[in-house]
Design a protein around this motif. Structure first.
Motif, PDB file in Angstrom:
ATOM      1  N   LEU A  95       0.817  -1.214   0.000  1.00  0.00           N
ATOM      2  CA  LEU A  95       0.000   0.000   0.000  1.00  0.00           C
ATOM      3  C   LEU A  95       0.855   1.270   0.000  1.00  0.00           C
ATOM      4  N   LEU A  96       2.076   1.182   0.552  1.00  0.00           N
ATOM      5  CA  LEU A  96       2.959   2.347   0.568  1.00  0.00           C
ATOM      6  C   LEU A  96       3.432   2.710  -0.836  1.00  0.00           C
ATOM      7  N   ILE A  97       3.786   1.718  -1.630  1.00  0.00           N
ATOM      8  CA  ILE A  97       4.261   1.980  -2.993  1.00  0.00           C
ATOM      9  C   ILE A  97       3.164   2.595  -3.861  1.00  0.00           C
ATOM     10  N   PRO A  98       1.940   2.049  -3.873  1.00  0.00           N
ATOM     11  CA  PRO A  98       0.883   2.739  -4.632  1.00  0.00           C
ATOM     12  C   PRO A  98       0.653   4.166  -4.174  1.00  0.00           C
ATOM     13  N   ALA A  99       0.728   4.415  -2.855  1.00  0.00           N
ATOM     14  CA  ALA A  99       0.459   5.756  -2.334  1.00  0.00           C
ATOM     15  C   ALA A  99       1.464   6.778  -2.841  1.00  0.00           C
ATOM     16  N   HIS A 100       2.727   6.390  -2.962  1.00  0.00           N
ATOM     17  CA  HIS A 100       3.765   7.366  -3.286  1.00  0.00           C
ATOM     18  C   HIS A 100       4.383   7.194  -4.669  1.00  0.00           C
ATOM     19  N   VAL A 101       3.954   6.201  -5.426  1.00  0.00           N
ATOM     20  CA  VAL A 101       4.471   6.013  -6.782  1.00  0.00           C
ATOM     21  C   VAL A 101       3.345   6.069  -7.809  1.00  0.00           C
ATOM     22  N   PHE A 102       2.388   5.144  -7.702  1.00  0.00           N
ATOM     23  CA  PHE A 102       1.348   5.034  -8.726  1.00  0.00           C
ATOM     24  C   PHE A 102       0.330   6.173  -8.643  1.00  0.00           C
ATOM     25  N   LEU A 417       3.669  -4.604 -17.000  1.00  0.00           N
ATOM     26  CA  LEU A 417       3.544  -3.647 -18.101  1.00  0.00           C
ATOM     27  C   LEU A 417       3.606  -2.216 -17.586  1.00  0.00           C
ATOM     28  N   PHE A 418       2.883  -1.921 -16.512  1.00  0.00           N
ATOM     29  CA  PHE A 418       2.911  -0.571 -15.945  1.00  0.00           C
ATOM     30  C   PHE A 418       4.286  -0.248 -15.354  1.00  0.00           C
ATOM     31  N   CYS A 419       4.901  -1.215 -14.679  1.00  0.00           N
ATOM     32  CA  CYS A 419       6.235  -0.985 -14.113  1.00  0.00           C
ATOM     33  C   CYS A 419       7.262  -0.747 -15.213  1.00  0.00           C
ATOM     34  N   LEU A 420       7.133  -1.473 -16.305  1.00  0.00           N
ATOM     35  CA  LEU A 420       8.045  -1.288 -17.435  1.00  0.00           C
ATOM     36  C   LEU A 420       7.974   0.142 -17.949  1.00  0.00           C
ATOM     37  N   GLY A 421       6.773   0.668 -18.090  1.00  0.00           N
ATOM     38  CA  GLY A 421       6.623   2.028 -18.594  1.00  0.00           C
ATOM     39  C   GLY A 421       6.968   3.091 -17.581  1.00  0.00           C
ATOM     40  N   MET A 422       6.665   2.836 -16.317  1.00  0.00           N
ATOM     41  CA  MET A 422       6.797   3.875 -15.297  1.00  0.00           C
ATOM     42  C   MET A 422       8.218   4.001 -14.742  1.00  0.00           C
ATOM     43  N   PHE A 423       8.971   2.893 -14.710  1.00  0.00           N
ATOM     44  CA  PHE A 423      10.281   2.908 -14.062  1.00  0.00           C
ATOM     45  C   PHE A 423      11.458   2.821 -15.033  1.00  0.00           C
ATOM     46  N   PHE A 424      11.201   2.460 -16.289  1.00  0.00           N
ATOM     47  CA  PHE A 424      12.295   2.278 -17.241  1.00  0.00           C
ATOM     48  C   PHE A 424      12.045   3.155 -18.469  1.00  0.00           C
ATOM     49  N   PRO A 425      12.616   4.351 -18.470  1.00  0.00           N
ATOM     50  CA  PRO A 425      12.297   5.336 -19.525  1.00  0.00           C
ATOM     51  C   PRO A 425      12.684   4.886 -20.925  1.00  0.00           C
ATOM     52  N   VAL A 531       6.753   8.932 -16.526  1.00  0.00           N
ATOM     53  CA  VAL A 531       7.840   8.146 -15.936  1.00  0.00           C
ATOM     54  C   VAL A 531       8.104   8.636 -14.516  1.00  0.00           C
ATOM     55  N   TYR A 532       8.088   7.710 -13.588  1.00  0.00           N
ATOM     56  CA  TYR A 532       8.429   8.044 -12.203  1.00  0.00           C
ATOM     57  C   TYR A 532       9.947   7.958 -12.068  1.00  0.00           C
ATOM     58  N   PRO A 533      10.610   9.005 -11.560  1.00  0.00           N
ATOM     59  CA  PRO A 533      12.076   9.073 -11.599  1.00  0.00           C
ATOM     60  C   PRO A 533      12.750   8.220 -10.531  1.00  0.00           C
ATOM     61  N   VAL A 534      12.386   6.953 -10.436  1.00  0.00           N
ATOM     62  CA  VAL A 534      12.999   6.094  -9.425  1.00  0.00           C
ATOM     63  C   VAL A 534      14.475   5.865  -9.724  1.00  0.00           C
ATOM     64  N   LEU A 535      14.819   5.715 -11.006  1.00  0.00           N
ATOM     65  CA  LEU A 535      16.225   5.521 -11.360  1.00  0.00           C
ATOM     66  C   LEU A 535      17.039   6.782 -11.083  1.00  0.00           C
ATOM     67  N   CYS A 552      16.863   9.526 -16.970  1.00  0.00           N
ATOM     68  CA  CYS A 552      16.387   9.612 -15.590  1.00  0.00           C
ATOM     69  C   CYS A 552      16.857  10.903 -14.917  1.00  0.00           C
ATOM     70  N   VAL A 553      16.737  12.018 -15.658  1.00  0.00           N
ATOM     71  CA  VAL A 553      17.165  13.307 -15.124  1.00  0.00           C
ATOM     72  C   VAL A 553      15.978  14.146 -14.690  1.00  0.00           C
ATOM     73  N   THR A 554      14.976  14.276 -15.565  1.00  0.00           N
ATOM     74  CA  THR A 554      13.865  15.189 -15.294  1.00  0.00           C
ATOM     75  C   THR A 554      12.975  14.661 -14.183  1.00  0.00           C
ATOM     76  N   PRO A 555      12.737  15.434 -13.118  1.00  0.00           N
ATOM     77  CA  PRO A 555      11.859  14.982 -12.037  1.00  0.00           C
ATOM     78  C   PRO A 555      10.415  14.857 -12.509  1.00  0.00           C
ATOM     79  N   LEU A 556       9.648  14.039 -11.809  1.00  0.00           N
ATOM     80  CA  LEU A 556       8.251  13.834 -12.156  1.00  0.00           C
ATOM     81  C   LEU A 556       7.466  15.134 -12.080  1.00  0.00           C
ATOM     82  N   SER A 557       7.732  15.961 -11.063  1.00  0.00           N
ATOM     83  CA  SER A 557       6.935  17.173 -10.856  1.00  0.00           C
ATOM     84  C   SER A 557       7.022  18.113 -12.033  1.00  0.00           C
TER      85      SER A 557
END
Length: 607
Positions: A95-102, A417-425, A531-535, A552-557
């Protein structure tokens, strides 16, 4: 307790059950006739994005855990012991990961369907494939939640029609508020069974003593073998991926996040649902222990009183409440509440993805009134289809394992599929398509192989090879085949809780390899905010030029800010460079102070 319990209702039981259906229908009619009267798709599918934290969190709780937990968890504890309780460990990260990532990604993109994200990140083909996979998943899982263990198909039919009615008339707002009411009924029903059952068994101390003597209080099992059905690693780690598939990317849950008034309310709903999940899990475990204290090793299933483990829970309830008219009706109302909450969520989410992903993109000229009417028709159609399939589902075994297995088999590849798109630019659309197909193929290979291997007749052991002499060519072939068969069999015996982890990892690995072979995406080609900038956060120690190559430079915000401004100011040309300055690498950096004034109302909505 030695007599066979007759599993039938009295008049008070029917009255309580009828009150549940009437109350649920009234809630649906209220929201159908109040407010905007469900005249727009925004109101019907997203409750006008006006929901507060508490109802959303209770709706999240009821959507997927209810019917499965009420029937499956007690019979699981009775049969195997309390090892299943360690699933609660997975709830923290689940539940923590969905709250702060997805949630930040989905909410700031202002989506209606989670699968819109796939088109923004990849292309329309990936979006359609994701949507069709989700529809298949929900149509398969939904009938499982209709199962009550009772051969009361009149009641099941009445429940199905009521559920379809209030979902079709009241939209998501009716679904969420009926979830709240039904969650209260679920808690009341479970508590009543535990309190009365424990009292009849001689108190909770006696229940615990009998459970200890019967080896039903499990210790921490750290066995790393992934083929073991339940261990700490299976439940605590494999369960995280299952929870992410449920609470991170499943449309039924994402739709509730998106119905929240603000991003903060959506995030808080995940925090509120965490202790509620623990309470639901503990209630299921306690009910299983009380059931064991009552029957011991001589279960009603072994005596032939019931046909399945899930019916055993209902037999226990009828046995405990045999002299208390009305309380069996309360528990069955509790059980049907769990089913109603899950099924109504499925109808609404299925109507949403069908409308937003499969119809609207190809009918851009459709009026709002016609789109809303069609959405209601879709909810009705899905309700009738799932009701028809419920009979087929009644022939299956354990509800708990069946539901989790299907979510792992189909939900796992969607999570990947969602992780592939969201974490690997650098992942591209070709990699996403091939990865999803590979994940689904692997999922069904293991799932169907597991089913067939359990149904197959055991074969005699192959001859033992004498290792002290030079093996003949035939014996070498036999040894190789034996090793290969053993490896495949071990894969088929993989615990159902590892399905999500295994299948999502398959999608990511295959997707990345294919993307690198076919030409990785560049950051300039990415849609802002996808893309969530986890990397970027993990590789902060690398020089910027290397992080730029990894996209993996540009922040999500900043990415979301530009998209939010673009969607909120339609008359402005955003292909022109906004105000800001360029660094040494030539990369444009927007001026944060100038963006803040425009971004704040759009992203946070008063956060």
């Amino acid at each position: 307790m030695g007599d066979v319990v007759q599993m039938h209702f009295t008049t008070p039981d029917y009255v309580i059950f009828a009150l549940l259906l009437v109350a649920s229908t009234c809630i649906g009619l209220f929201y159908a006739l109040s407010g905007g009267r469900q005249r727009t798709t925004q109101e019907f599918l997203l409750a006008d994005r006006s929901m507060s934290c508490l109802p959303v969190s209770l709706s999240l709780l009821a959507t997927f855990q209810s019917a499965v937990a009420i029937l499956g968890a007690p019979s699981e504890i009775y049969t195997y012991g309390t090892q299943y309780w360690f699933l609660g460990v997975s709830y923290f990260l689940g539940l923590l990961i969905p709250a702060h990532v997805f949630i930040p990604v989905f909410y700031r993109l202002r989506l209606t369907s989670a699968y819109e994200y796939l088109e923004l990140r990849f292309n329309k083909t990936v979006r359609i494939m994701g949507t069709v996979t989700f529809i298949f998943q929900m149509v398969c899982v939904c009938p499982l939640h209709w199962l009550t263990g009772f051969d009361l198909w009149g009641a099941v039919l009445a429940m199905g029609l009521v559920c379809t009615l209030y979902t079709t008339l009241g939209g998501l707002k009716a679904v969420i508020w009926t979830d709240v009411f039904q969650t209260i009924v679920m808690f009341a029903g479970q508590l009543a069974v535990i309190i009365v059952g424990a009292h009849q068994a001689g108190g909770m101390g006696e229940v615990w003593r009998k459970a200890m003597n019967g080896s039903r209080i499990a210790s921490l099992d750290l066995n790393p073998d992934p083929t073991e059905r339940h261990t700490f690693w299976t439940l605590g780690v494999g369960g995280v991926f299952l929870m992410l598939a449920l609470y991170g990317v499943n449309q039924a849950q994402v739709q509730r996040y998106l119905s929240s008034r603000t991003e903060r309310e959506a995030v808080m709903s995940c925090y509120v649902v965490f202790p509620c999940q623990q309470v639901v899990l503990c209630l299921g475990c306690l009910m299983g222990l009380v059931m064991y204290a009552r029957y011991g090793e001589e279960s009603p299933l072994d005596k032939g009183y019931v046909k399945t483990n899930d019916q055993m829970v209902l037999y226990f309830v009828m046995d405990v409440f045999r002299d208390l008219p009305g309380l069996p009706g309360l528990f069955v109302a509790c059980l049907f509440s769990g089913a109603l909450s899950t099924i109504s969520s499925a109808f609404n989410s299925l109507a949403t993805v069908t409308m937003e992903d499969l119809i609207k993109p190809y009918c851009p000229a459709m009026t709002e009134a016609k789109a809303t009417l069609l959405s209601k028709g879709l909810a009705l159609a899905y309700g009738l289809v799932c009701l028809t399939m419920a009979y087929v589902a009644s022939l299956m075994g354990s509800v708990l394992q069946a539901a989790f297995s299907i979510f792992g088999m189909v939900g796992g590849p969607l999570l990947g599929l969602f992780c592939l798109g969201m974490f690997f630019p650098w992942a591209n659309s070709t990699g996403a398509i091939v990865g999803l197909v590979a994940g689904l193929a692997m999922a069904f290979w293991i799932g169907i192989g597991n089913f067939v291997s359990r149904m197959a007749v055991p074969t005699p052991l192959l001859p033992i090879i004498n290792a002290t002499t030079m093996p003949l060519r035939g014996n070498m072939t036999t040894a190789v085949m034996t090793t290969l068969i053993t490896s495949i069999t071990a894969l088929y015996n993989l615990s159902y809780l590892w399905y999500s982890a295994h299948n999502s990892t398959t999608v990511v690995i295959v997707g990345l390899i294919v993307s690198l072979l076919t030409g990785p995406m560049k950051e300039k080609d990415l849609t802002p905010g996808t893309v969530y900038p986890v990397l970027g956060n993990l590789l902060f120690f690398l020089p910027e030029r290397y992080r730029e190559k990894l996209c993996c430079v540009t922040p999500l915000s900043h990415k979301v800010a530009l998209r939010s401004i673009q969607s909120s100011v339609p008359g402005h040309d955003f292909h022109q460079e906004p105000q800001g300055q360029c660094g040494e690498t030539g990369r444009f950096t927007p001026d944060p102070s100038s963006l803040e004034k425009l971004i704040q109302p759009q992203i946070y909505g008063g956060f």
